[in-house]
Design a protein around this motif. Structure first.
Motif, PDB file in Angstrom:
ATOM      1  N   THR A   2     -34.707   5.906 -64.485  1.00  0.00           N
ATOM      2  CA  THR A   2     -35.177   6.811 -65.587  1.00  0.00           C
ATOM      3  C   THR A   2     -34.272   7.532 -66.148  1.00  0.00           C
ATOM      4  OG1 THR A   2     -35.431   8.336 -63.812  1.00  0.00           O
ATOM      5  CG2 THR A   2     -37.483   6.695 -64.000  1.00  0.00           C
ATOM      6  N   ASP A   3     -34.780   8.128 -67.144  1.00  0.00           N
ATOM      7  CA  ASP A   3     -33.987   9.261 -68.354  1.00  0.00           C
ATOM      8  C   ASP A   3     -33.482  10.082 -67.273  1.00  0.00           C
ATOM      9  OD1 ASP A   3     -33.443   7.470 -70.288  1.00  0.00           O
ATOM     10  OD2 ASP A   3     -35.215   8.288 -71.553  1.00  0.00           O
ATOM     11  N   GLN A  67     -26.173   5.253 -76.412  1.00  0.00           N
ATOM     12  CA  GLN A  67     -27.063   5.717 -75.400  1.00  0.00           C
ATOM     13  C   GLN A  67     -27.778   6.923 -75.654  1.00  0.00           C
ATOM     14  OE1 GLN A  67     -24.364   3.561 -74.406  1.00  0.00           O
ATOM     15  NE2 GLN A  67     -25.442   1.792 -74.948  1.00  0.00           N
ATOM     16  N   ASP A  70     -29.953   7.740 -78.272  1.00  0.00           N
ATOM     17  CA  ASP A  70     -31.391   7.010 -77.916  1.00  0.00           C
ATOM     18  C   ASP A  70     -32.078   8.116 -77.148  1.00  0.00           C
ATOM     19  OD1 ASP A  70     -30.951   4.936 -79.797  1.00  0.00           O
ATOM     20  OD2 ASP A  70     -30.617   3.440 -78.214  1.00  0.00           O
ATOM     21  N   TRP A  71     -31.284   8.599 -76.104  1.00  0.00           N
ATOM     22  CA  TRP A  71     -31.847   9.457 -75.031  1.00  0.00           C
ATOM     23  C   TRP A  71     -32.691  10.740 -75.710  1.00  0.00           C
ATOM     24  CZ3 TRP A  71     -30.066  14.522 -73.712  1.00  0.00           C
ATOM     25  CH2 TRP A  71     -30.619  15.073 -73.069  1.00  0.00           C
ATOM     26  N   ASP A  73     -33.147  11.115 -78.824  1.00  0.00           N
ATOM     27  CA  ASP A  73     -34.279  10.775 -79.390  1.00  0.00           C
ATOM     28  C   ASP A  73     -35.571  10.684 -78.689  1.00  0.00           C
ATOM     29  OD1 ASP A  73     -35.864   9.481 -82.083  1.00  0.00           O
ATOM     30  OD2 ASP A  73     -36.170   7.791 -80.605  1.00  0.00           O
ATOM     31  N   ARG A  74     -35.647  10.039 -77.609  1.00  0.00           N
ATOM     32  CA  ARG A  74     -36.562  10.130 -76.735  1.00  0.00           C
ATOM     33  C   ARG A  74     -37.146  11.629 -76.116  1.00  0.00           C
ATOM     34  NH1 ARG A  74     -33.571   5.544 -75.169  1.00  0.00           N
ATOM     35  NH2 ARG A  74     -32.881   6.691 -73.059  1.00  0.00           N
ATOM     36  N   VAL A  75     -36.203  12.275 -75.885  1.00  0.00           N
ATOM     37  CA  VAL A  75     -36.290  13.755 -75.177  1.00  0.00           C
ATOM     38  C   VAL A  75     -37.048  14.349 -76.548  1.00  0.00           C
ATOM     39  CG1 VAL A  75     -35.267  15.616 -74.729  1.00  0.00           C
ATOM     40  CG2 VAL A  75     -34.723  13.741 -73.734  1.00  0.00           C
ATOM     41  N   GLY A  77     -38.762  13.401 -79.073  1.00  0.00           N
ATOM     42  CA  GLY A  77     -39.956  12.993 -79.064  1.00  0.00           C
ATOM     43  C   GLY A  77     -40.921  13.585 -78.368  1.00  0.00           C
ATOM     44  N   GLU A  78     -40.685  13.673 -77.193  1.00  0.00           N
ATOM     45  CA  GLU A  78     -41.696  14.498 -76.201  1.00  0.00           C
ATOM     46  C   GLU A  78     -41.528  15.749 -76.700  1.00  0.00           C
ATOM     47  OE1 GLU A  78     -40.542  13.610 -72.263  1.00  0.00           O
ATOM     48  OE2 GLU A  78     -40.636  11.504 -72.312  1.00  0.00           O
ATOM     49  N   ASP A  81     -43.611  16.202 -80.210  1.00  0.00           N
ATOM     50  CA  ASP A  81     -44.879  15.731 -80.297  1.00  0.00           C
ATOM     51  C   ASP A  81     -45.817  15.600 -81.519  1.00  0.00           C
ATOM     52  OD1 ASP A  81     -47.283  14.917 -78.862  1.00  0.00           O
ATOM     53  OD2 ASP A  81     -47.907  17.094 -78.544  1.00  0.00           O
ATOM     54  N   ARG A 103     -34.437   9.336 -87.994  1.00  0.00           N
ATOM     55  CA  ARG A 103     -35.487   8.699 -87.296  1.00  0.00           C
ATOM     56  C   ARG A 103     -36.797   9.331 -87.618  1.00  0.00           C
ATOM     57  NH1 ARG A 103     -32.960   6.190 -81.609  1.00  0.00           N
ATOM     58  NH2 ARG A 103     -30.804   6.535 -81.980  1.00  0.00           N
TER      59      ARG A 103
END
Length: 466
Positions: A2-3, A67, A70-71, A73-75, A77-78, A81, A103
């Motif tokens: 997991t991240d 990486q 990308d990490w 970007d995911r963080v 995004g959450e 919201d 992005r």
């Protein structure tokens, strides 16, 4: 695996403002800027530790720059919201901030870059000599050898005051960094492609502030980058190196205040308008339906919600609201149906926005337009509605091309257009006269063959055609 879960320090309430630090330091490096904000600030500042730094665990192998981007970007995004946001990035954080915005450009309200990395490849950088303007051997001798070495590496104007700022903001992160994560990042310190081409149409204020004596990233490459960004402000500060806001704390804060003023008041959640409540939550989803004559009172309320609604027409009374609605519904004097297709954004029976197109049947094309009640802005609602209606127009409605334009001083409209899949096509210079001044208009188009945007559509009820 997991991240890694990010360590985040939150300050204030309001729209999200991400602060992204550079290589080897942690969130405390930019936490120093908190004195820019008071209790009335409309921003929630999100100070996060990048993976492998501060209190955030390292990434799994390979753990290189791709990486890490990308990490983040995911963080983000959450955290975001789907909300509009602004971002401040320092050094490597300046590169990551630009990648983050590239992005999701339609959500960006502004970017501030302090001594940003332009190209991560060191050999590609234009650098000045690494001069120390006023050496202070006595200060360095008074420090512990390890601390002196870390401080001297980037100190351009060493002094007791400068050292104290470094000790409070940079040194804790340098000590806490995961050396394995640092090594993995150094082993792949490149991105598949730099993000800046995607920012050349960004309609948001951008600040680039650099130190003239910065021998890590320089300032020439940043000035070249600024020429590609339509709303960039630049400053090259003398007597400043890579730790820009530590070397020139007053000047950097002045620049950031100017940038925040240019960004303006961020959108807030909806509250109330007069005595009529407009939803602030999302307990009942918005839908799209055809415009009705009974929507005139809601149209009047929307036009009264913000002065910028005057761009959409003149609606100041119930009679003018009725005429505005009738224009989209009535047949013409020749008996032909109206060329307008008007879709209401409906929340719990209230019309809070309108998306429309004026159709040219012969050309199978349409002029696209939209507006939203001021109290429901900032939730991504208009982008979803515009994307949904555009997709309907290019499929079920049978059109092949959509066009739209917005004044250059209305960047939010451009963000909606890009989110809805429209492609920038140019600028019409001096298109309109507004308050006696000619203004430029940015133009966009979307073809049936263009890829659909990655936006969650709103439910659309086709209902009767008129």
């Amino acid at each position: 695996m997991t991240d890694p879960v990010p360590h985040i320090v939150r300050r204030g309430q309001g729209a999200p403002l991400l602060l992204v630090h550079g290589n080897e330091v942690d969130h405390r490096f930019l936490l120093d800027l908190e004195d820019l904000f008071d209790e009335s600030s409309p921003w929630e500042r999100l100070h996060l530790d990048l993976a492998g730094f501060g209190r955030t665990p390292a990434l799994p192998a390979p753990g290189g720059l791709p990486q890490l981007a990308d990490w983040l970007d995911r963080v983000a995004g959450e955290l975001l919201d789907g909300r509009p946001f602004a971002v401040i990035g320092s050094s490597l954080g300046g590169l990551l901030a630009r990648d983050l915005v590239a992005r999701r450009p339609e959500r960006c309200l502004g970017i501030a870059l302090l001594a940003p990395v332009v190209d991560p490849v060191h050999a590609h950088r234009t650098l000045p000599p690494g001069d120390v303007l006023e050496p202070d051997a006595g200060l360095l001798a008074s420090l512990a050898p390890e601390d002196a070495a870390l401080y001297a590496e980037l100190a351009v104007v060493p002094s007791q005051e400068n050292w104290e700022r470094f000790r409070a903001t940079a040194l804790p992160g340098l000590r806490a960094a995961d050396r394995g994560a640092v090594a993995c990042l150094a082993a792949d310190y490149t991105l598949p492609r730099l993000p800046d081409a995607a920012l050349e149409e960004l309609d948001a204020p951008v600040l680039l502030a650099m130190g003239r004596q910065d021998a890590v990233v320089g300032h020439e490459d940043q000035l070249a980058l600024a020429r590609r960004l339509p709303r960039a402000t630049t400053a090259v500060l003398d007597r400043a190196g890579h730790n820009l806001h530590l070397d020139q704390p007053v000047a950097v804060r002045d620049l950031l205040r100017h940038w925040l003023a240019a960004v303006g008041e961020p959108p807030r959640p909806a509250a109330t308008v007069g005595t009529a409540s407009v939803r602030a939550a999302t307990s009942a989803p918005a839908t799209l339906r055809r415009l009705r004559r009974g929507d005139a009172p809601d149209v009047l309320a929307a036009f009264a919600s913000h002065p910028d609604m005057a761009r959409q027409g003149t609606v100041r009374s119930p009679e003018e609201a009725e005429r505005y609605v009738a224009r989209f519904l009535d047949t013409g004097a020749d008996g032909r149906p109206s060329p307008h297709e008007a879709w209401v954004i409906d929340e719990e029976g209230r019309a809070v926005g309108l998306v429309g197109l004026t159709v040219d049947e012969a050309e199978r094309s349409g002029w696209f337009w939209y507006w939203l009640h001021a109290e429901v802005r900032g939730r991504g609602l208009m982008a979803r509605a515009a994307a949904t209606v555009a997709q309907w127009a290019l499929t079920d409605r049978g059109l092949e091309r959509l066009e739209l334009g917005h004044r250059v001083n209305n960047p939010a409209s451009g963000a909606v257009a890009r989110a809805a899949g429209f492609v920038p096509e140019g600028t019409e210079r001096g298109k309109f006269i507004v308050d006696g001044v000619r203004v430029d208009v940015r133009t966009y188009g979307r073809l049936r063959t263009d890829p659909a945007p990655v936006v969650e559509p709103l439910p659309l009820d086709p209902g009767p055609e008129r």
